[in-house]
Design an enzyme around this catalytic site. Structure first.
Site, PDB file in Angstrom:
ATOM      1  N   ASP A 121      88.719  20.466  44.836  1.00  0.00           N
ATOM      2  CA  ASP A 121      87.319  20.640  44.449  1.00  0.00           C
ATOM      3  C   ASP A 121      86.473  20.161  45.631  1.00  0.00           C
ATOM      4  O   ASP A 121      86.308  18.968  45.850  1.00  0.00           O
ATOM      5  CB  ASP A 121      87.031  19.813  43.185  1.00  0.00           C
ATOM      6  CG  ASP A 121      85.537  19.761  42.854  1.00  0.00           C
ATOM      7  OD1 ASP A 121      84.732  20.377  43.582  1.00  0.00           O
ATOM      8  OD2 ASP A 121      85.185  19.078  41.872  1.00  0.00           O
ATOM      9  N   GLN A 140      81.353  18.905  46.860  1.00  0.00           N
ATOM     10  CA  GLN A 140      80.526  17.901  47.550  1.00  0.00           C
ATOM     11  C   GLN A 140      80.941  17.738  49.008  1.00  0.00           C
ATOM     12  O   GLN A 140      80.390  16.904  49.721  1.00  0.00           O
ATOM     13  CB  GLN A 140      80.640  16.543  46.844  1.00  0.00           C
ATOM     14  CG  GLN A 140      80.259  16.543  45.375  1.00  0.00           C
ATOM     15  CD  GLN A 140      78.762  16.739  45.156  1.00  0.00           C
ATOM     16  OE1 GLN A 140      77.950  16.587  46.064  1.00  0.00           O
ATOM     17  NE2 GLN A 140      78.389  17.099  43.937  1.00  0.00           N
TER      18      GLN A 140
END
Lengths: 142, 399
Positions: free
Chosen positions: B190, B193
């Site tokens: 993921d 960010q």
């Protein structure tokens, strides 16, 4: 002077610091309902005991911001001793008020009137609502 | 005084500090212009038409894909357009469902955003898979040593965040991926960010799948990317069926286009994809060295100033990226955030879609300030000043 002064009224701060009817009793005759606001962490359970169409007891437990904590406290005090019809009327009218919808100003909201400032803070509507929504759920089958 | 970055962001308001970029970045004029240009001049579908507007739209859509591929050091056919990180990560779960069997282990962590955790939790429940959590260290970090404690021959999937959306820690992902591959496990990263803030090289880290969103990296909403290694994507069946993704349709059997088109059923967010390509151009123009330098200065200033204030609890003073998770003592975050909002400081309050981390920290919620390239030192100073005022205001009320 801050706009927030309209939100943090004395009544609200008083209930926040000294929440009433805190702690669940459980046992026969009590119905409880739990609501959590996953975005902010407000987490409230309301339990109610209704006998002969009268709210005999109303308790609250949970964690949250000052507005959710105080509104739960104020709500339990107001509801205790009311007939179911009065209680539902007040709750529905209160919810309309904090959602900035038209509401019946002739219905006495008692100390909950202090939450009228929430109308100026739409981000806090949920905080002011969850205990009352939980209460309505505890009496929905009554 | 606005610097070269700030001048390009029409959303910035004097006297206001937007400190919620970890949730959503602002958009520069060039990105808005590209989206606008597509709608004004073209507004037609890609891959289908034989008229000039469709040919141009298709070219823009594919140029954006190529740009994004170069940006990640991937090849064009490894870049699948999606609706965002959530969509990308859910797609991967569905891709891999068939290859997992009861007792297989999935490694995840309490640092995950819900979208990196819940799809695996749901799959684990339905297929009898076992979720293993990397024990976080005392600061809340994922470490290689702790990863080794949960890695085993049974590990089939490793699904971890590259950068925590609350703590701002960078996961030592490259080393973790190397170890996972030794056990034959697939690694899903993921990177929502990460991609907005530093150079992510999918080949260097050797990720199997990597997901991110456009809206956190100056791009439009509703567009994201799923990177998948070509050799993996080639073997995967589509998870959605419909227009544009087919090769041949018959009554009994049908066949699909090659990746990435196989995974892009129906009309995709075309304007948003083109806009995301422009966001990449914009980030390249600013340069990650400049972006990092600026974010670091703002972050350090904010930490230094907040540390001077009594009653501020910071959960991640050692964050690697410009995110500060904090609380004001005895002031619930939702009360505090109303004060910040009134003073023109947009911070986030709550659990930030990472409830497992809030539990790990032992808190109901927190405030989060996150900085990006269009912020400046003024914003850090304003955050500290308003924090001081907030504490004084609430203390006076009796908090």
């Amino acid at each position: 002077m801050s706009q927030l002064d309209n939100l943090y009224r004395e009544v609200i701060m008083e209930h926040y610091k000294h929440p009433r009817n805190k702690g669940l009793v459980g046992g026969p005759g009590y119905k409880s309902f739990h609501i959590k606001n996953p975005s902010c962490g407000d987490d409230i359970t309301i339990e109610t005991k209704v006998e002969d169409g009268i709210v005999k007891a109303c308790h609250q437990e949970g964690t949250g911001c000052s507005i959710s904590t105080a509104s739960a406290s104020v709500m339990t005090e107001i509801m205790t001793g009311k007939t179911l019809e009065e209680a539902k009327n007040i709750a529905n009218n209160y919810l309309k008020m904090v959602h900035n919808e038209e509401y019946d100003e002739t219905i006495d909201l008692e100390e909950a009137e202090a939450f009228s400032g929430v109308r100026q803070f739409p981000a806090r509507t949920k905080c002011a609502s969850i205990a009352w929504q939980a209460f309505l759920n505890t009496v929905s089958e009554e | 005084m606005a610097d070269k970055f700030q001048k390009e962001f029409p959303q910035l308001k004097p006297g206001h500090s937007y400190l919620d970029s970890a949730a959503m970045s602002l958009k520069p004029e060039c990105v808005i212009g590209k989206v606008d240009d597509y709608y004004c001049r073209l507004s037609v579908n890609v891959h289908r038409g034989l008229y000039p507007e469709s040919i141009e739209a298709s070219a823009l859509y594919e140029e954006a894909r190529a740009k994004i591929a170069r940006f990640l050091n991937a090849s064009k056919d490894e870049i699948v357009y999606t609706r965002g990180t959530t969509n990308s990560l859910n797609m991967v779960t569905r891709f891999l469902t068939g290859s997992l069997k009861e007792g297989d282990e999935i490694i995840t962590s309490e640092l995950e955003h819900h979208s990196s955790f819940l799809p695996w939790q749901a799959l684990a429940k339905s297929k009898g898979l076992i979720l293993k959590f990397v024990p976080l260290d005392q600061d809340g970090r994922i470490t290689v040593d702790n990863f080794k404690k949960v890695l085993s021959a049974k590990t089939k999937i490793v699904a971890l965040t590259y950068v925590s959306n609350v703590m701002g820690y960078i996961t030592p992902i490259e080393e973790i991926i190397g170890l996972a591959h030794e056990k034959g496990a697939l690694v899903i990263v993921d990177a929502a960010q990460a991609v907005p803030h530093f150079k992510v090289d999918v080949k260097a880290i050797d990720a199997d799948f990597l997901a991110f969103s456009g809206h956190k990296m100056l791009g439009p909403t509703g567009i994201g990317i799923l990177y998948g290694k070509k050799a993996l994507l080639d073997k995967l069946e589509p998870v959605e069926y419909g227009g544009d993704m087919i090769d041949d349709v018959g009554k009994e059997v049908s066949s699909w286009k090659k990746p990435p088109y196989r995974f892009e059923a129906g009309t995709m967010p075309i304007a948003e994809a083109i806009g995301l390509g422009e966001a990449v151009t914009c980030l390249n123009r600013y340069g990650f060295d400049n972006i990092s330098k600026k974010e670091k200065l703002i972050h350090e200033t904010a930490l230094r100033e907040l540390a001077k204030i009594d009653g501020v609890k910071i959960y991640n003073p050692g964050a690697d990226t410009a995110i500060i998770a904090f609380n004001l003592e005895n002031i619930p975050s939702h009360d505090a955030v109303s004060f910040y909002a009134e003073k023109g400081v947009s911070v986030r309050a709550g659990q930030h879609c990472a409830e497992l981390l809030a539990d790990w920290l032992g808190i109901a919620s927190s405030l989060r300030a996150s900085f990006y390239l269009y912020n400046d030192v003024e914003d850090a100073l304003r955050l500290a000043e308003v924090t001081k005022q907030a504490i004084a205001y609430f203390r006076n009320l009796g908090f």
